[in-house]
Scaffold this motif. Structure first.
Motif, PDB file in Angstrom:
ATOM      1  N   ALA A 134      77.811  -8.337 -33.281  1.00  0.00           N
ATOM      2  CA  ALA A 134      78.896  -9.296 -33.074  1.00  0.00           C
ATOM      3  C   ALA A 134      78.808 -10.430 -34.085  1.00  0.00           C
ATOM      4  N   LEU A 135      77.605 -10.916 -34.341  1.00  0.00           N
ATOM      5  CA  LEU A 135      77.438 -12.012 -35.300  1.00  0.00           C
ATOM      6  C   LEU A 135      77.717 -11.546 -36.720  1.00  0.00           C
ATOM      7  N   CYS A 136      77.367 -10.315 -37.041  1.00  0.00           N
ATOM      8  CA  CYS A 136      77.655  -9.785 -38.381  1.00  0.00           C
ATOM      9  C   CYS A 136      79.158  -9.661 -38.598  1.00  0.00           C
ATOM     10  N   ARG A 137      79.912  -9.336 -37.535  1.00  0.00           N
ATOM     11  CA  ARG A 137      81.379  -9.278 -37.656  1.00  0.00           C
ATOM     12  C   ARG A 137      81.938 -10.661 -37.969  1.00  0.00           C
ATOM     13  N   VAL A 178      69.743 -15.439 -32.137  1.00  0.00           N
ATOM     14  CA  VAL A 178      69.845 -14.661 -30.905  1.00  0.00           C
ATOM     15  C   VAL A 178      68.603 -14.957 -30.078  1.00  0.00           C
ATOM     16  N   LEU A 179      68.801 -15.422 -28.853  1.00  0.00           N
ATOM     17  CA  LEU A 179      67.689 -15.614 -27.929  1.00  0.00           C
ATOM     18  C   LEU A 179      67.591 -14.374 -27.052  1.00  0.00           C
ATOM     19  N   ASP A 180      66.518 -13.614 -27.236  1.00  0.00           N
ATOM     20  CA  ASP A 180      66.255 -12.417 -26.435  1.00  0.00           C
ATOM     21  C   ASP A 180      65.561 -12.876 -25.158  1.00  0.00           C
ATOM     22  N   LEU A 181      66.237 -12.763 -24.034  1.00  0.00           N
ATOM     23  CA  LEU A 181      65.721 -13.269 -22.767  1.00  0.00           C
ATOM     24  C   LEU A 181      65.144 -12.156 -21.880  1.00  0.00           C
ATOM     25  N   SER A 182      64.879 -10.992 -22.450  1.00  0.00           N
ATOM     26  CA  SER A 182      64.425  -9.849 -21.656  1.00  0.00           C
ATOM     27  C   SER A 182      63.100 -10.100 -20.943  1.00  0.00           C
ATOM     28  N   VAL A 207      70.018  -7.016 -28.040  1.00  0.00           N
ATOM     29  CA  VAL A 207      69.906  -7.785 -29.287  1.00  0.00           C
ATOM     30  C   VAL A 207      70.774  -7.136 -30.359  1.00  0.00           C
ATOM     31  N   ALA A 208      70.784  -5.804 -30.402  1.00  0.00           N
ATOM     32  CA  ALA A 208      71.587  -5.096 -31.403  1.00  0.00           C
ATOM     33  C   ALA A 208      73.074  -5.425 -31.259  1.00  0.00           C
ATOM     34  N   GLU A 209      73.572  -5.501 -30.015  1.00  0.00           N
ATOM     35  CA  GLU A 209      74.972  -5.869 -29.801  1.00  0.00           C
ATOM     36  C   GLU A 209      75.241  -7.296 -30.259  1.00  0.00           C
ATOM     37  N   ALA A 210      74.320  -8.186 -29.985  1.00  0.00           N
ATOM     38  CA  ALA A 210      74.480  -9.580 -30.414  1.00  0.00           C
ATOM     39  C   ALA A 210      74.510  -9.665 -31.934  1.00  0.00           C
TER      40      ALA A 210
END
Length: 124
Positions: A113-116, A48-52, A107-110
């Motif tokens: 989604a990846l864990c699913r 996950v690239l956090d671009l914040s 990041v938590a949503e990403a």
């Protein structure tokens, strides 16, 4: 020319999270691409690239993100972006890059989604 970008790594929930900061532009492109290549070479399945903390992004910066996704795909990894600043999100939409580079609000949503993807539901 100064390098105004950085990449900080953390591991969480089976994902490698990289917080990208600074300018994603022609000047920072070579250094940022090298950092992302090393990140992908670590062998994590999910990135996950956090671009914040990205201050701005031009076409060269967008190219880096797309090349990183392509390199991750070639290694069997899934690379997504999160916390995309509004101006960069518009660029992704206007160029159609949002069709190949999955973007999440947090990041938590990403990670969720990846864990699913990693643990599909068992249906009986």
């Amino acid at each position: 020319m100064a390098d105004d970008s950085s990449v900080e790594l953390t591991a969480s929930e089976g994902c490698l999270v990289a917080r990208v900061s600074g300018e994603l532009d022609y000047v920072s492109r070579p250094v940022l691409m090298d950092r992302l290549r090393l990140l992908i070479a670590r062998g994590s399945r999910f990135i996950v690239l956090d671009l914040s903390n990205v201050a701005s992004c031009d076409s060269a910066g967008l190219n880096v993100l797309l090349l990183a996704r392509l390199q991750a795909d070639k290694r069997g990894a899934r690379l997504v972006v999160a916390c995309v600043p509004p101006q960069l999100r518009r660029m992704l939409e206007m160029t159609g890059a949002d069709q190949v580079l999955s973007a999440y609000d947090t990041v938590a949503e990403a990670e969720a989604a990846l864990c699913r993807i990693d643990r599909p539901e068992i249906r009986g």
